[in-house]
Design an enzyme around this catalytic site. Structure first.
Site, PDB file in Angstrom:
ATOM      1  CB  SER A 191      -0.893  -0.008   1.240  1.00 28.23           C
ATOM      2  OG  SER A 191      -0.106   0.295   2.377  1.00 28.23           O
ATOM      3  CE  LYS A 192      -0.886   6.313  -3.397  1.00 33.74           C
ATOM      4  NZ  LYS A 192      -2.317   6.198  -3.635  1.00 33.74           N
TER       5      LYS A 192
END
Ligand code: GLU
Length: 487
Positions: free
Chosen positions: A252-253
């Site tokens: 994820s980010k």
């Protein structure tokens, strides 16, 4: 008909690593089989989709050298390739499904649906739509329309059916149709949902293999039911595994860069990214780990795509990128490094002098074995540019305290002044002469010169540092060190 595959991104943001991998696997599979690779846009999420994102995704694919034969901006006989330009086609298919009793209008309100969900959850059942509007008469429908209700269209899910999916990666996967519930295929604004539009597109574009991320596996039974209702054989599926971070969580980010453009901006090489993402969930049969996109085309196969999750290991990416940096021409690397080394003040290509170009190339050659991606060039600028060394600390300061240091630096300074040209070879001879003349071991000469020039005890070769700094900066740096640290 040959193999036809597609990459169908939703243009709601940049191209992510996972998307790039799906695109690459499709591309490779098409090339390997002399088939056709299509790129189209799933832009039915009107709020989140944008032409800008679509453009960025296509640019990222081009940067990676993943070329498509048919699709957006390229054209082809199965176009248009953007879902919002294909609404009439979806309508045709909707009518077909409704006429055959495989789909129906549903007028339930959000509150009614919520009540149903809660009731099912309370009974411990999977919340789903139970088909309240399945058998509305035309009078009932007219009545609801009069109330101003706008219907959605739902697909009629058959009961008690085992839905078989033949998946090239996962084998035969079976889903139970009970528990799916009649799902929406057209929203009340007339826009089709993903599960419906994707099937219409795959059918009308003659797609033979659907290669996509594992997150879509749970959508697949819904899609297969639509194929069945339309009397069309479903394509082969290949769901490629999720990409996890090194801790085993979903990428994820928070794990840093997830978009291809992030890597482009940091000066990674596209051939390295391609090589790296090819190895995310696919493994060659031999030991070799470096592959160009053309070599991948020869060796890629779906049966070597793994069921287990892939791990995104940034160190591995850096290792692969470093390999390609060593092979790349300095001129190319120079352009990629330039945005990261503004302080050098080198003008853009076409506006710089030959000397500036030469300097830049030499700078790149001096550091290219030491960096993993071009943004790291920034950390090396101070060694080669400017008239001040970094301030020496700790061990470096210790080096300057040696009793031989004043005579080494003085002799070094005098010899640099006399030297005709500061080439690497001349510098080598010069340093050797100093060791001879002062009868000192090499280290007692090199270390103080290194610290005097750079403030550091480690760093690039002095034979690179001195010519690139140039006589003026070398002399100034030595003066500064002598004045500040020698008594
Ligand atoms: N638009 C979907 C996505 O970006 C494509 C899914 C598919 O390939 O069927 O994940």
């Amino acid at each position: 008909m040959g193999i036809r595959v597609r990459f169908a991104p939703s243009p709601t943001g940049p191209l992510h690593i996972g998307g790039a991998r799906s695109a690459l696997f499709n591309y490779l599979w098409a090339r390997k089989n002399k088939g056709t690779f299509i790129v189209r846009s799933e832009d039915t999420d009107l709020e989140r989709s944008s032409r800008e994102s679509e453009h960025n995704i296509l640019e990222a694919l081009r940067w990676l050298n993943i070329q498509w034969d048919e699709g957006i901006e390229v054209g082809g006989v199965h176009g248009p390739y953007r879902q919002t330009d294909r609404l009439a086609l979806y309508e045709e298919y909707t009518e077909k499904l409704i006429a055959n009793g495989d789909a129906y209008f549903c007028y339930c309100t959000e509150e009614e649906l919520e009540q149903e969900r809660q009731a099912l959850t309370a009974k411990g059942e999977t919340p789903r739509y139970l088909g309240k509007c399945r058998h509305l008469t035309s009078e009932q429908r007219a009545d609801l329309e009069l109330q101003g209700r706008k219907p959605v269209v739902r697909f009629c899910v058959p009961e008690g059916q085992a839905i078989h999916i033949s998946d090239q990666v996962r084998g035969d996967v079976v889903f139970d149709s009970n528990g799916i519930g009649d799902y929406v295929i057209v929203k009340s604004d007339g826009i089709p949902t993903y599960n419906f539009a994707v099937v219409v597109d795959d059918i009308t574009m003659g797609i033979t293999h659907v290669i996509r991320g594992e997150e879509h596996l749970s959508n697949t039974p819904r899609q297969v039911l639509i194929y069945q209702a339309l009397g069309v054989a479903a394509p082969e599926f290949a769901h490629i595994s999720l990409i996890l971070n090194t801790e085993g969580g979903k990428m994820s980010k928070r794990d840093g860069d997830t978009a291809v453009i992030d890597y482009q901006k940091k000066g990674y090489l596209p051939e390295a990214i391609v090589n790296f993402i090819a190895l995310l969930g696919w493994a060659p049969s031999g030991e070799e780990e470096f592959y160009t996109i053309d070599e991948l085309t020869d060796v890629f196969s779906l049966d070597r795509v793994s069921k287990s999750p892939a791990v995104f290991d940034r160190n591995k990416l850096n290792y692969i990128n470093a390999h390609y940096i060593k092979k790349a021409a300095p001129e190319r690397l120079a352009e990629l490094a330039l945005p990261h080394v503004e302080e050098l003040g080198i003008p853009p290509l076409g506006e710089r002098s030959e000397e500036q170009q030469q300097w830049l190339n030499d700078f790149i050659s001096a550091i290219s074995e030491k960096i993993s991606y071009m943004a790291e060039a920034r950390e090396f600028v101070h060694y080669f540019h400017g008239d001040r060394p970094l301030s020496p600390e700790g061990e470096a300061l210790e080096v300057l305290r040696g009793e031989q240091v004043p005579s080494v630096l003085a002799l070094f300074r005098d010899k640099v002044m006399e030297l005709e040209s500061l080439s690497g070879a001349n510098v080598k001879t010069l340093l050797k002469q100093i060791t001879k003349e002062l009868k000192l071991g090499g280290k007692l000469v090199f270390m103080p010169v290194r610290v005097a020039l750079t403030g550091q005890i480690h760093g690039p070769e002095l034979y690179d540092v001195i010519p690139l700094l140039g006589r003026e900066n070398v002399l100034k740096r030595v003066e500064v060190t002598m004045a500040r640290y020698l008594r």
